[in-house]
Design an enzyme around this catalytic site. Structure first.
Site, PDB file in Angstrom:
ATOM      1  N   HIS A  16       1.361  -1.447   0.009  1.00  0.00           N
ATOM      2  CA  HIS A  16      -0.060  -0.114   0.081  1.00  0.00           C
ATOM      3  C   HIS A  16       0.975   1.103  -0.185  1.00  0.00           C
ATOM      4  O   HIS A  16       0.579   2.604  -0.150  1.00  0.00           O
ATOM      5  CB  HIS A  16      -0.818   0.151   1.350  1.00  0.00           C
ATOM      6  CG  HIS A  16      -2.164  -1.152   0.909  1.00  0.00           C
ATOM      7  ND1 HIS A  16      -1.900  -2.572   1.653  1.00  0.00           N
ATOM      8  CD2 HIS A  16      -3.446  -0.729   1.042  1.00  0.00           C
ATOM      9  CE1 HIS A  16      -2.903  -2.996   1.611  1.00  0.00           C
ATOM     10  NE2 HIS A  16      -3.771  -2.273   0.952  1.00  0.00           N
ATOM     11  N   ASN A  17       2.113   0.648   0.193  1.00  0.00           N
ATOM     12  CA  ASN A  17       3.222   2.077   0.411  1.00  0.00           C
ATOM     13  C   ASN A  17       3.672   2.397  -1.431  1.00  0.00           C
ATOM     14  O   ASN A  17       3.812   2.137  -2.059  1.00  0.00           O
ATOM     15  CB  ASN A  17       4.200   1.693   0.456  1.00  0.00           C
ATOM     16  CG  ASN A  17       5.602   2.610   0.811  1.00  0.00           C
ATOM     17  OD1 ASN A  17       5.674   3.283  -0.044  1.00  0.00           O
ATOM     18  ND2 ASN A  17       6.049   2.117   1.839  1.00  0.00           N
ATOM     19  N   LYS A  20       6.952   2.499  -3.201  1.00  0.00           N
ATOM     20  CA  LYS A  20       7.551   1.283  -3.346  1.00  0.00           C
ATOM     21  C   LYS A  20       7.051   0.406  -4.709  1.00  0.00           C
ATOM     22  O   LYS A  20       7.368   0.048  -5.097  1.00  0.00           O
ATOM     23  CB  LYS A  20       7.083   0.104  -2.207  1.00  0.00           C
ATOM     24  CG  LYS A  20       7.734   0.200  -1.102  1.00  0.00           C
ATOM     25  CD  LYS A  20       7.186  -1.017  -0.099  1.00  0.00           C
ATOM     26  CE  LYS A  20       7.841  -1.033   1.446  1.00  0.00           C
ATOM     27  NZ  LYS A  20       7.618  -2.092   2.160  1.00  0.00           N
ATOM     28  N   ASP A  76       9.917  -6.258   1.207  1.00  0.00           N
ATOM     29  CA  ASP A  76       9.368  -6.134   2.811  1.00  0.00           C
ATOM     30  C   ASP A  76      11.058  -5.670   2.515  1.00  0.00           C
ATOM     31  O   ASP A  76      12.131  -5.725   2.974  1.00  0.00           O
ATOM     32  CB  ASP A  76       9.363  -7.155   4.065  1.00  0.00           C
ATOM     33  CG  ASP A  76       8.623  -6.253   5.505  1.00  0.00           C
ATOM     34  OD1 ASP A  76       7.682  -5.776   5.896  1.00  0.00           O
ATOM     35  OD2 ASP A  76       9.795  -6.682   6.206  1.00  0.00           O
ATOM     36  N   PHE A 160      11.773   8.105  -0.464  1.00  0.00           N
ATOM     37  CA  PHE A 160      10.729   8.707   0.026  1.00  0.00           C
ATOM     38  C   PHE A 160      11.521   7.524   1.383  1.00  0.00           C
ATOM     39  O   PHE A 160      12.130   7.646   1.757  1.00  0.00           O
ATOM     40  CB  PHE A 160       9.679   7.315  -0.870  1.00  0.00           C
ATOM     41  CG  PHE A 160       9.588   6.190  -0.354  1.00  0.00           C
ATOM     42  CD1 PHE A 160      10.782   5.955  -1.748  1.00  0.00           C
ATOM     43  CD2 PHE A 160       9.464   4.964   0.626  1.00  0.00           C
ATOM     44  CE1 PHE A 160      10.559   4.059  -1.963  1.00  0.00           C
ATOM     45  CE2 PHE A 160      10.135   3.837   0.162  1.00  0.00           C
ATOM     46  CZ  PHE A 160      10.898   3.092  -0.382  1.00  0.00           C
ATOM     47  N   HIS A 188      18.938  -0.853  -2.544  1.00  0.00           N
ATOM     48  CA  HIS A 188      18.691  -2.726  -1.803  1.00  0.00           C
ATOM     49  C   HIS A 188      17.289  -3.257  -2.808  1.00  0.00           C
ATOM     50  O   HIS A 188      17.608  -4.408  -3.090  1.00  0.00           O
ATOM     51  CB  HIS A 188      17.874  -2.216  -0.684  1.00  0.00           C
ATOM     52  CG  HIS A 188      17.054  -1.276  -0.358  1.00  0.00           C
ATOM     53  ND1 HIS A 188      17.763   0.199  -0.856  1.00  0.00           N
ATOM     54  CD2 HIS A 188      15.878  -1.410  -0.300  1.00  0.00           C
ATOM     55  CE1 HIS A 188      16.727   1.328  -1.011  1.00  0.00           C
ATOM     56  NE2 HIS A 188      15.797  -0.079   0.210  1.00  0.00           N
ATOM     57  N   ARG A 189      16.720  -2.657  -3.503  1.00  0.00           N
ATOM     58  CA  ARG A 189      15.574  -2.634  -4.038  1.00  0.00           C
ATOM     59  C   ARG A 189      16.289  -3.411  -5.401  1.00  0.00           C
ATOM     60  O   ARG A 189      15.534  -4.686  -5.624  1.00  0.00           O
ATOM     61  CB  ARG A 189      14.788  -1.625  -4.108  1.00  0.00           C
ATOM     62  CG  ARG A 189      13.251  -2.355  -4.349  1.00  0.00           C
ATOM     63  CD  ARG A 189      11.723  -0.845  -4.447  1.00  0.00           C
ATOM     64  NE  ARG A 189      11.943  -1.553  -2.730  1.00  0.00           N
ATOM     65  CZ  ARG A 189      12.510  -0.067  -1.526  1.00  0.00           C
ATOM     66  NH1 ARG A 189      12.958   0.834  -2.270  1.00  0.00           N
ATOM     67  NH2 ARG A 189      12.007  -0.469  -0.598  1.00  0.00           N
TER      68      ARG A 189
HETATM   69  P1  IMP Z   1       7.395  -1.994   4.976  1.00  0.00           P
HETATM   70  O1  IMP Z   1       6.553  -1.794   4.927  1.00  0.00           O
HETATM   71  O2  IMP Z   1       7.127  -2.613   6.944  1.00  0.00           O
HETATM   72  O3  IMP Z   1       8.563  -2.958   5.113  1.00  0.00           O
HETATM   73  O4  IMP Z   1       7.682  -0.682   5.803  1.00  0.00           O
HETATM   74  C1  IMP Z   1       9.405  -0.374   4.873  1.00  0.00           C
HETATM   75  C2  IMP Z   1       9.719   0.767   6.258  1.00  0.00           C
HETATM   76  O5  IMP Z   1      11.453   1.400   5.491  1.00  0.00           O
HETATM   77  C3  IMP Z   1       9.054   2.141   5.243  1.00  0.00           C
HETATM   78  O6  IMP Z   1       9.603   3.244   6.718  1.00  0.00           O
HETATM   79  C4  IMP Z   1       9.827   2.759   4.377  1.00  0.00           C
HETATM   80  O7  IMP Z   1       9.340   4.358   4.184  1.00  0.00           O
HETATM   81  C5  IMP Z   1      11.149   2.476   4.847  1.00  0.00           C
HETATM   82  N1  IMP Z   1      12.082   2.028   3.930  1.00  0.00           N
HETATM   83  C6  IMP Z   1      11.774   0.808   2.646  1.00  0.00           C
HETATM   84  N2  IMP Z   1      12.815   0.909   1.436  1.00  0.00           N
HETATM   85  C7  IMP Z   1      13.059   2.297   1.216  1.00  0.00           C
HETATM   86  C8  IMP Z   1      13.369   3.172   0.443  1.00  0.00           C
HETATM   87  O8  IMP Z   1      13.980   2.633  -0.172  1.00  0.00           O
HETATM   88  N3  IMP Z   1      14.158   4.186   0.812  1.00  0.00           N
HETATM   89  C9  IMP Z   1      13.565   5.075   2.362  1.00  0.00           C
HETATM   90  N4  IMP Z   1      13.144   4.151   3.203  1.00  0.00           N
HETATM   91  C10 IMP Z   1      12.826   2.584   3.029  1.00  0.00           C
END
Ligand code: IMP
Length: 204
Positions: A16-17, A20, A76, A160, A188-189
């Protein structure tokens, strides 16, 4: 046995992000795979009860695949600080949570800086687990890491989440100062996705 996605297949992005959805969507696009996000479909967000990135990514991908009958791809990910023994790690999103249920990443970055500022070691890294799941329960999982340091104050408006406080190794710009293309070359992604693409996708 490895399982691959067929070219032209439609998948659900189990997130939902919006950050991402944008980044994973851009990585998948060149492979001719159509995507729809869990947010667009109004799917519920399952509780992330595991203690590893891969474990939580599996929960999200399997929930979306089972609910829709389509293959699902989840992300994740999180931010880790060396002097904090890898925290916030899998709890990265929780550190941004406000009492009213919204997430505030400026506040979250300040919290990380407050916790880490007394230590000389400023090592930090992002981890991303990508899991592809099918409705029959088959899963394929991959993990990528981007190593670097945390900086204060945060720099840049792009990306973000915690991007503005992360300076990747051997680069002059934070993720928040990079263009999407620059970040995608080293993130990382992108590193997790390169493994997934080699194992599970067909080059068009
Ligand atoms: P998830 O939904 O539990 O995977 O949460 C991931 C968390 O890591 C979120 O707070 C994101 O903002 C942070 N995060 C993950 N990937 C990135 C990125 O590429 N840049 C900045 N923050 C990230």
């Amino acid at each position: 046995m490895r399982r691959r996605l067929a070219a032209g297949e439609r998948i659900v992005l189990a997130t939902h992000n919006k950050g991402k959805v944008r980044e994973v969507g851009a990585l998948v696009a060149p492979f001719g795979i159509a995507v729809v996000s869990a947010g667009e479909l109004g799917l519920p967000e399952p509780a992330e009860t595991e203690t590893t990135f891969i474990g939580n990514a599996k929960i999200k991908a399997l929930a979306a695949a089972t609910a829709t009958g389509m293959p699902a791809l989840s992300d994740d990910s999180g931010f880790s600080v060396g002097s904090l023994d890898g925290a916030p790690g899998v709890y990265t999103a929780d550190w941004a949570m406000q009492p009213d249920g919204t997430r505030d990443y400026a506040a979250a970055m300040r919290k990380v800086m407050d916790a880490a500022q007394d230590f000389e070691d400023r090592t930090a890294w992002f981890t991303c687990a990508l899991v592809l799941a099918w409705p029959d329960g088959h899963v394929e999982g991959f993990e990528g890491k981007a190593m670097g340091h945390w900086v204060w104050p945060p720099r840049g408006e792009n990306g973000f989440g915690y991007d503005p406080m992360f300076l990747p190794d051997n680069k002059p710009q934070t993720f928040g100062e990079m263009t999407a293309d620059q970040k995608h070359r080293i993130s990382h992604r992108a590193l997790a996705f390169a493994q997934l693409a080699a194992a599970c996708l067909h080059r068009p």
